[in-house]
Write a protein that holds these residues in place. Sequence first.
Motif: not given
Length: 1007
Positions: A797-810, A812-817, A835-842
């Motif tokens: 029962h966890v709701q994830f909303s409005g997240l995008s991926n980790l992107r700190k120069a080199g 990076q992850t492709p997903s919000a979670i 938003s602005n990521c390849d996957d919601a969950l990876n």
Amino acid sequence: MQSYKNVIDLLFLLFQKSVVRDSVNKILLIVFVILFQYCTTPVQHKNDKEYVYSCNVEDIDTRENKFKETSEQGILFGNIDIQSDDYAFSGTFSGKLFPGSPYGLTTSIKNVKPDDYIKVTAWRKSGDEMGVIALDGGPGFYHAGNSVIETAGEWQKIIVEYFVPPNFYKGKVKIYVWNNGQDTVYFDDLEIIHRNRKQYPEFENLPALQIHADKMDLNKLNKKRLQAFNTTVLVNSDEDYSNVVIYDGSDFLNGSFRLKGDLVDHIQGTKWSFRIKLKRGFVWNNLRTFSIQNPSTRNFLHEWIAHQVFKQEDVLSTRYGFVPVKLNNESLGIYAWEEHFEKQLIESQNRREGPIVRFDESLFWQRVIETIQSNREWDIDYFNAARITPFKAGRTTADSMLNMQLGEAHKLMLQYKKRLINTSQIFDIDKLAKYYALIDITQAYHGFAWHNQRFYYNPVTCLLEPIAFDGYIEGGIYKRIDEQVTGLLHPDKIMSFREEELVLYQPFTDEDFREKYVGFLQKYSQPEFINELILVYSPQTDSLSELINKEFPYYHFSFDDIKNQAMFIQENIKSIGENVERLGIGIEAINSDKFKKVFTSDINKNLLPYLVQAYYNKKEKQINILNFHNSKVEVLGVFIEGALPENFEDKPELEPYNGKDVSMISLPVDGIPLLVLFEVDGELLETEVSPWSYSNQLTERQATELSPLPAKIKIDNNVIIFDGHYTFQNDIVIPDSFIVLAKPGTKINLVNGAAFISFSPVKFTGTEDNPIEVVSGDNSANGFNILQPEGKSVLEHVQFSGLSNLRKAGWQTPSAITFYEADVKLVNCIFVNNSNCDDALNIVRSEFVVQNCEFKNTFADAFDSDFCRGVVQNCTFENIGNDAIDFSGSRVEIADCKMTGIGDKAISGGEKSTLTVSSCEIDGANIGVAAKDLSNLKLDKITMNKTVYGLVAFVKKPEYGPANISIDNLKMKKNMVFHQIELGSNLVLNGKLIEGREKNLAVKLYQ
């Protein structure tokens, strides 16, 4: 007639397979192959001659006072005083050699030409297995050996093969037997075979790798080869590649090739080592770029078994095997093939693509060449001046993402080289400790040399992983130290180490590394582990030994080296554990000031461009220039791509190098710099600009991990508790060794680009009425990331909303979670509005259960799983920008799911995935079900509505292969195209086979 039949058969197969994508290229390739077949089938060398000389130690020419050659062909053998009737293999006499009289049966053969082949055999009786056959052609042309090819009672038949170098012009070679031990040795029945080339066996029952190259290209390679023999070093570049066509028994493959190797053991006789690059769309054995080499250069099966063990234990290693090779229809015998350092190496071993980096050894080898040619030592710091370079540099620097990752990899490699930071902050410590332990078990120490090390930068962990390869030399096991195990190095010895040696032992300063290294040594040396290893791999080593023995009858593989090493480690594990503690303390105590010294300041125009280095920082629009030469350097200007050169009027200066501190300046530049012009003591020189940045700063992960946990987070012993509403404007970074809890009703709002990053497992347990929320109020969050925790995460029962991926120069992850190497159970969770990521969950390299979850309004893919095992049950996917479920290299069960409004594929399996799907509904998608790249999808009770393509199966990545779909109880409505199955792939519909007929389906689907 047979040769023409072969041509017709091959061309028929070419058309049948349609391996050439373009009709014009197809015609050109056919003509090319016909010409090669006509010109080279079969190869008959009119000048092939064979001379055989033998001596049975029986008859003496009394006038010359020498042994007679058995068939009286005009040569005699000296040292008749060795004749003895103590023992004889045949006849009455043999040659008796002892320490006071160690040489015997000496002769010289004349008319020896460059690239001739000489094989000498003799029967030997030796208590200590000493005694060799030696060939001496003068300074630089000496060879000796005593490989045993046959045994008869107490006698052994030994052999030595000598490939006369191409730069040998003396014309005469001295041959003799020599007792190089302290016991008495007897020799009998010596035979010399002198040919102008070696004849290699044919392998009729095994498809050969057939290489076709024209005479001009082979002459180009031979010129390069002769240059290598003159300098003792083979220096290669991209300019050395020539076109080549390969036939693998079923397909024609178009590509290019060059010589391969550092030393001349790779280019003896006609059996040369090659690097082969296939052109786009062509693969051999699932490889795009690979090497083939004489298997003796890596000690045959010792190298092969080491690769298997490394990969078995999840340490990266190149794929490695054996294949017969023909060049222009002439057999070259058995070769070892090895994968090159490209993304296929990484992806085939369940990692995401990232740069592969190394210390460039060009300066090291150039110094060797200059020393030989100038007959003087050049005292330079070739280790610290070794650039950190990527493989596939052009592709890496052209891709903005890979280029940023290269920047992080460069920082880590520089920290490793200069011993600047804790090992566990540079490397994936588990992988590194396994690597060190397995090197000790297999004794594959040659790959442990600094210039042989290769590392993969993992963009998810922002850490380096070692790539094991090149473990052995031609003579077998290569020992860097006197001790039998790396961890037994005496601490006193490190005081005499050079920097490039010391850096290899730097990991022992890290407590985590020491603990894991000893633990893995304990594990891998257990009898159970070794016995299982032997049980698993013995059938293959037996088969491969038989193959190798056809060309190398003296080679015998045994697991004894590994068994004995493991036994030694077991007996000394306590001492190893104690010693590594002392070793770490000793290394920590070494001050880097000890490496300060005055290097040569003499100018060598061939070395200086390596010592003065330039790097391009595209982001800052500047070049960084460094000086590793012991003279002052003036920087005069820079050559710009497509523009006029820029001059530096003030002529900035770089201070001389002192062995520790390197002088560096940064200069602004407009455009892409290619060359820097500099001056040293009046000499004008140029150095190439590396198209990547140079930085000695912290990586993004290292800098992020410095962030303290906010004071408002409750910590109780090793438990971190989230309870309430939080807004975080800075990153939340949770180290390992914690348990992370979130109570019902907790809300975590990540704003201002904040990321949630935990190296510990999380237990987020909400309720239906009081769920936990992880959101980003300004849609800027850098994701919710669980990376390599020790333990399983559970989220309910966890709701994830409005997240995008980790992107700190080199980093990076492709997903919000993201869950990376993080087993997880997700129940009743919601993923919405990412938003602005390849996957919601990876989820990557993990085991998972995703149950009763909802995915809505995703930017691209909803759920992406790479290299996992898991279950997806009773989940819904609605309004998905790309794929609903996209799994690669995974084995997953999917049941009772519904997909609605899918932008691309509802269910997709790729890269050898196995998906079992049942009772699922698809309502609106570009593609209902897709199987790609050796994947197998088994489906039952599927309802499909409003898809453009219902079922597709094809090859997307040529290094893989066709895919298969099996489906029962399919219901379809308002679908435009029922199925598209590519040639080679299959669809089984309700038990009925539908063979693929489409061609180039990936192009059609993705254009």
